[in-house]
Design an enzyme around this catalytic site. Structure first.
Site, PDB file in Angstrom:
ATOM      1  N   ASN A 167      10.333 -30.150  19.214  1.00  0.00           N
ATOM      2  CA  ASN A 167      10.620 -31.552  19.472  1.00  0.00           C
ATOM      3  C   ASN A 167       9.295 -32.298  19.521  1.00  0.00           C
ATOM      4  O   ASN A 167       8.417 -31.961  20.310  1.00  0.00           O
ATOM      5  CB  ASN A 167      11.368 -31.696  20.803  1.00  0.00           C
ATOM      6  CG  ASN A 167      11.528 -33.140  21.259  1.00  0.00           C
ATOM      7  OD1 ASN A 167      11.520 -33.418  22.445  1.00  0.00           O
ATOM      8  ND2 ASN A 167      11.690 -34.049  20.331  1.00  0.00           N
ATOM      9  N   GLY A 168       9.152 -33.312  18.686  1.00  0.00           N
ATOM     10  CA  GLY A 168       7.913 -34.081  18.657  1.00  0.00           C
ATOM     11  C   GLY A 168       7.502 -34.356  17.223  1.00  0.00           C
ATOM     12  O   GLY A 168       8.318 -34.332  16.306  1.00  0.00           O
ATOM     13  N   CYS A 222      14.849 -35.093  17.946  1.00  0.00           N
ATOM     14  CA  CYS A 222      15.427 -33.776  18.177  1.00  0.00           C
ATOM     15  C   CYS A 222      15.452 -33.394  19.644  1.00  0.00           C
ATOM     16  O   CYS A 222      14.819 -34.019  20.493  1.00  0.00           O
ATOM     17  CB  CYS A 222      14.697 -32.696  17.382  1.00  0.00           C
ATOM     18  SG  CYS A 222      12.925 -32.790  17.424  1.00  0.00           S
ATOM     19  N   GLY A 235      19.749 -35.895  18.828  1.00  0.00           N
ATOM     20  CA  GLY A 235      19.773 -35.584  17.408  1.00  0.00           C
ATOM     21  C   GLY A 235      21.188 -35.343  16.952  1.00  0.00           C
ATOM     22  O   GLY A 235      21.859 -34.436  17.437  1.00  0.00           O
ATOM     23  N   TYR A 293      15.230 -45.253  27.324  1.00  0.00           N
ATOM     24  CA  TYR A 293      16.350 -45.135  26.396  1.00  0.00           C
ATOM     25  C   TYR A 293      16.711 -43.709  26.000  1.00  0.00           C
ATOM     26  O   TYR A 293      17.876 -43.340  25.983  1.00  0.00           O
ATOM     27  CB  TYR A 293      16.038 -45.945  25.126  1.00  0.00           C
ATOM     28  CG  TYR A 293      17.114 -45.883  24.063  1.00  0.00           C
ATOM     29  CD1 TYR A 293      18.346 -46.496  24.268  1.00  0.00           C
ATOM     30  CD2 TYR A 293      16.905 -45.218  22.859  1.00  0.00           C
ATOM     31  CE1 TYR A 293      19.341 -46.440  23.297  1.00  0.00           C
ATOM     32  CE2 TYR A 293      17.883 -45.162  21.884  1.00  0.00           C
ATOM     33  CZ  TYR A 293      19.105 -45.772  22.103  1.00  0.00           C
ATOM     34  OH  TYR A 293      20.085 -45.725  21.160  1.00  0.00           O
TER      35      TYR A 293
END
Length: 485
Positions: A121-122, A16, A42, A262
């Site tokens: 996020n995580g 996300c 996402g 990435y």
């Protein structure tokens, strides 16, 4: 909901991205633009929550791309106000294809002192234990997301303000989190004590923005101010500006090094460094560590491009676009039949035969996960008439799953967990296969001395098995960390 791309399961995926704005008219429009820039983090679903004194909190959650949903005036007019947050989502491996709209963030809670919305996020590594505890004490969950635990923990806090309740809640949470949240008057940003996931602060007109990456600040014309520090909470309002707190104490940073490899866009800045330049430098390190006699260096597009440029420059081997990506493939192309599936990556990538034929080719890619795509690309290159195929990988072997917000296969499905480098070379059927070393990766990321084994500067658990936060839920299910082995 768009189906997952049938040939996109051989890469690691961020789960996300988060974005928030305060102090600008039509804040939701700024958030939609920010989420569009974060779409790579996402692609399954997105949501926006806004607040306006006249209408209160308003929300919209949709499956699919931001461009297909949050560019429609009829929808954006329902999200008025000068304060808004948003979220884009890529589901975890266990929930692909089973996502319900109730799982799409931001989540919202109504408390005695007013409402609050939250985007995360995580990954919370003790979420299952927290969930059981909360349910046993009467909490009623509306989603399957670990992030909802934060809302319930806030509801159980006895603190008198929402930021204080959030501090209480996040002190109970283990794992990795970058949170963007909002009340009726405040925009809030928090990073976990180790700073595993990114979060940055920007200035836009007379307001402020929080974002997972700097590239999303660029799209709205915001000025990058600084990164939110590991373990820091910022509370931003038009009345008081930015207030900074340290609710978790101090710990050495362990930022996710795969963000450099990435996840992040190459036009973003991480830790004061250009992501593009770090990836180009990885290619330089690869050329120094694993030289090869060849005629052409080709990236596996698009993520292998900067490293391939660095490899070519350092080695002196000419660079060429030997593989061309179909930019219009998308995730909603067709419902794949078995015949279409057998075409494999040919629907997404095509070989530039005139460039490849008769050449000894170095293919530079960002990672090898399952190895299925690498084998297909090798076959395409040989079919095009290449004399030799050499793989150079711009990350160390991915041998361990991530539990901090990255969609990773089970360990037994990671090729590097089951095979040595030589065995992987034979399995892929290439003339040579070399990965950048962990020290080489650290040097490329700006750590001249390489990796500090006693106190690593980054989270590199997917390569090393060194988990900076114990994955409590997975250990309870029998997962063994490297330390336990």
């Amino acid at each position: 909901m768009p189906p997952s791309h049938p040939f996109d399961d051989d890469k690691l995926h961020e789960e996300c991205g988060v974005f928030g704005v305060v102090g600008v008219a039509d804040a939701a429009n700024f958030v939609a633009l920010g989420l569009h820039a974060l779409q790579h983090r996402g692609q399954e679903a997105g949501g926006i929550v806004s607040y306006d004194p006249a209408t209160g909190f308003q929300s919209a959650r949709r499956f699919g791309y931001v461009r297909d949903n949050f560019t429609k005036a009829s929808l954006m007019e329902t999200l008025p106000g000068q304060l808004a947050i948003g979220h884009v989502r890529y589901s975890t491996a266990g929930s692909k294809g089973n996502t319900a709209i109730r799982d799409v963030q931001p989540f919202f809670g109504e408390f005695s002192m007013g409402g609050a919305a939250l985007a995360h996020n995580g990954n919370i590594t003790n979420a299952e234990a927290l969930r059981r505890e909360l349910i046993d004490h009467g909490s009623i969950f509306q989603s399957s997301s670990d992030s909802e635990c934060i809302i319930h923990l806030m509801a159980r806090s006895f603190q008198r303000t929402i930021p204080e309740r959030m501090k209480d809640a996040l002190r109970r949470v283990e794992g990795a989190f970058s949170v963007v949240a909002m009340t009726r008057t405040k925009l809030i940003g928090v990073r976990d004590p180790l700073g595993v996931r990114p979060l940055v602060l920007g200035r836009v007109a007379d307001g402020w923005a929080l974002s997972s990456e700097t590239c999303a600040l660029d799209i709205i014309g915001a000025e990058f101010v600084r990164e939110i520090e590991p373990g820091e909470m910022v509370v931003i309002s038009t009345e008081n500006g930015i207030e900074s707190f340290r609710p978790f104490g101090h710990a050495p940073s362990r930022f996710c090094i795969f963000e450099h490899v990435y996840f992040s866009r190459p036009d973003s800045i991480l830790g004061g460094r250009s992501v593009y330049e770090t990836r180009r430098q990885i290619g330089v390190e690869l050329a120094r560590e694993a030289p090869v006699d060849a005629d052409l260096v080709c990236p596996v597009p698009d993520s292998g491009t900067p490293a391939a440029i660095g490899f070519s420059h350092e080695s002196g081997i000419p660079y060429g676009m030997g593989i061309i990506r179909n930019q219009y493939m998308g995730r909603t192309f067709i419902e794949p039949t078995e015949q279409i599936r057998n075409m494999g990556v040919r629907l997404k990538l095509n070989v530039n035969r005139a460039l490849i034929a008769g050449k000894r080719v170095v293919l530079v890619d960002d990672s090898v996960v399952r190895g299925t795509t690498s084998r297909k690309i090798k076959e395409m290159i040989l079919d095009a008439g290449a004399k030799e195929v050499h793989f150079r990988i711009a990350s160390p072997p991915t041998a361990w799953p991530c539990f901090y917000g990255v969609d990773t296969p089970e360990r037994e499905k990671l090729l590097a967990s089951q095979m040595t480098e030589d065995e992987m070379r034979d399995h892929l059927g290439v003339d040579s296969l070399k990965f950048v070393t962990l020290d080489g990766l650290y040097r490329a990321a700006g750590e001249a001395g390489g990796r500090n084994a006693q106190c690593p500067q980054y989270c590199d658990a997917c390569f090393s098995g060194d988990y900076p936060v114990a994955p409590s839920d997975m250990i309870a299910k029998g997962f063994q960390t490297k330390a336990a082995e």
